[in-house]
Design a protein around this motif. Sequence first.
Motif, short mmCIF file in Angstrom:
data_model
loop_
_atom_site.label_atom_id
_atom_site.label_comp_id
_atom_site.label_asym_id
_atom_site.label_seq_id
_atom_site.Cartn_x
_atom_site.Cartn_y
_atom_site.Cartn_z
N LYS A 1 -2.09 -6.04 -7.02
CA LYS A 1 -1.84 -4.65 -6.60
C LYS A 1 -0.46 -4.18 -7.03
O LYS A 1 -0.23 -2.98 -7.25
CB LYS A 1 -1.98 -4.53 -5.08
CG LYS A 1 -3.41 -4.72 -4.58
CD LYS A 1 -3.46 -4.62 -3.06
CE LYS A 1 -4.89 -4.82 -2.55
NZ LYS A 1 -4.96 -4.77 -1.07
N THR B 1 2.47 1.41 -3.73
CA THR B 1 1.57 1.48 -4.89
C THR B 1 0.45 2.50 -4.74
O THR B 1 -0.16 2.90 -5.75
CB THR B 1 0.95 0.11 -5.18
OG1 THR B 1 0.14 -0.30 -4.07
CG2 THR B 1 2.04 -0.94 -5.41
N VAL B 2 0.16 2.92 -3.54
CA VAL B 2 -0.90 3.91 -3.32
C VAL B 2 -0.33 5.24 -2.83
O VAL B 2 -0.64 6.31 -3.37
CB VAL B 2 -1.95 3.39 -2.31
CG1 VAL B 2 -3.02 4.46 -2.06
CG2 VAL B 2 -2.59 2.11 -2.83
N GLU B 3 0.54 5.17 -1.82
CA GLU B 3 1.09 6.39 -1.24
C GLU B 3 2.29 6.92 -2.01
O GLU B 3 2.68 8.07 -1.85
CB GLU B 3 1.49 6.13 0.22
CG GLU B 3 0.34 5.69 1.12
CD GLU B 3 -0.73 6.75 1.26
OE1 GLU B 3 -0.39 7.94 1.15
OE2 GLU B 3 -1.90 6.39 1.51
N HIS C 1 0.84 -1.21 0.00
CA HIS C 1 0.00 0.00 0.00
C HIS C 1 0.87 1.26 0.00
O HIS C 1 0.58 2.22 -0.73
CB HIS C 1 -0.92 0.00 1.23
CG HIS C 1 -1.79 1.21 1.32
ND1 HIS C 1 -2.99 1.33 0.65
CD2 HIS C 1 -1.62 2.39 2.00
CE1 HIS C 1 -3.53 2.51 0.92
NE2 HIS C 1 -2.72 3.17 1.73
N PRO D 1 2.44 3.20 -10.05
CA PRO D 1 1.61 4.42 -9.97
C PRO D 1 2.33 5.67 -10.45
O PRO D 1 3.56 5.80 -10.32
CB PRO D 1 1.31 4.51 -8.47
CG PRO D 1 2.47 3.86 -7.81
CD PRO D 1 2.87 2.73 -8.72
#
Length: 217
Positions: free
Chosen positions: A88, A54-56, A51, A93
């Motif tokens: 994921k 890949t997200v933050e 997370h 990103p």
Amino acid sequence: MDRLSPVKEAGGSVSTFYPYEDMEWSETYTLNGIKFEMSHFLLSTVEHWVHEVTVEGNTSFDLQCVVASLADGVILSGSDVFSPLKHKSATYPDILQKRMILENLNFGSRWKQRNALLQRKDWMLLSDATLSAAKKMYGVLFGLNKKFVPHPGFKWASQAVCEMKVKPDRFQERMDTAMSGPLENRLTLLEELAQEIRQLANERCINSGKGETPCSS
């Protein structure tokens, strides 16, 4: 113990064995002359790291190493657990690309002082500055090509560079020559590569929504 029994059953010889530390268990063993280095993590830890990257958009090379192993690895068992994590990890990103480019384009204060270090013959500091700058250049290229860093020390970098489409001409060959040659020559070669990498970054900068973000440190 769960970690030792498979090694003993296979007839391996344990070289190092570490308890839980910094959210990791690890051991090294040899089997039939082959060295195996194993790391183990809690599922919750890996989920958190995936997370973060890949997200933050966390640029930590250590965390990217874990994500890269999921993205490129082959699931041998436990697909119900690993498939969601692999899914994921399949997409690099935009926020990570932007941060990797901008953060690594800053080669550090010692690199800016490289000519003074050379004149003073501060070989230790100059060597450290060139090594740090080289790592930063790799960081920019991984970001430009949207590839997770597979090792924090850029082990296997040459294989990764071969797969990259965005890079200076003969990048790995020139980097190998620079890092294996005299410091004076190394500076010249790295300065050339740095200029070309900055140019590539400026040409392919990420759109922030307010026009092109300048890729400069």
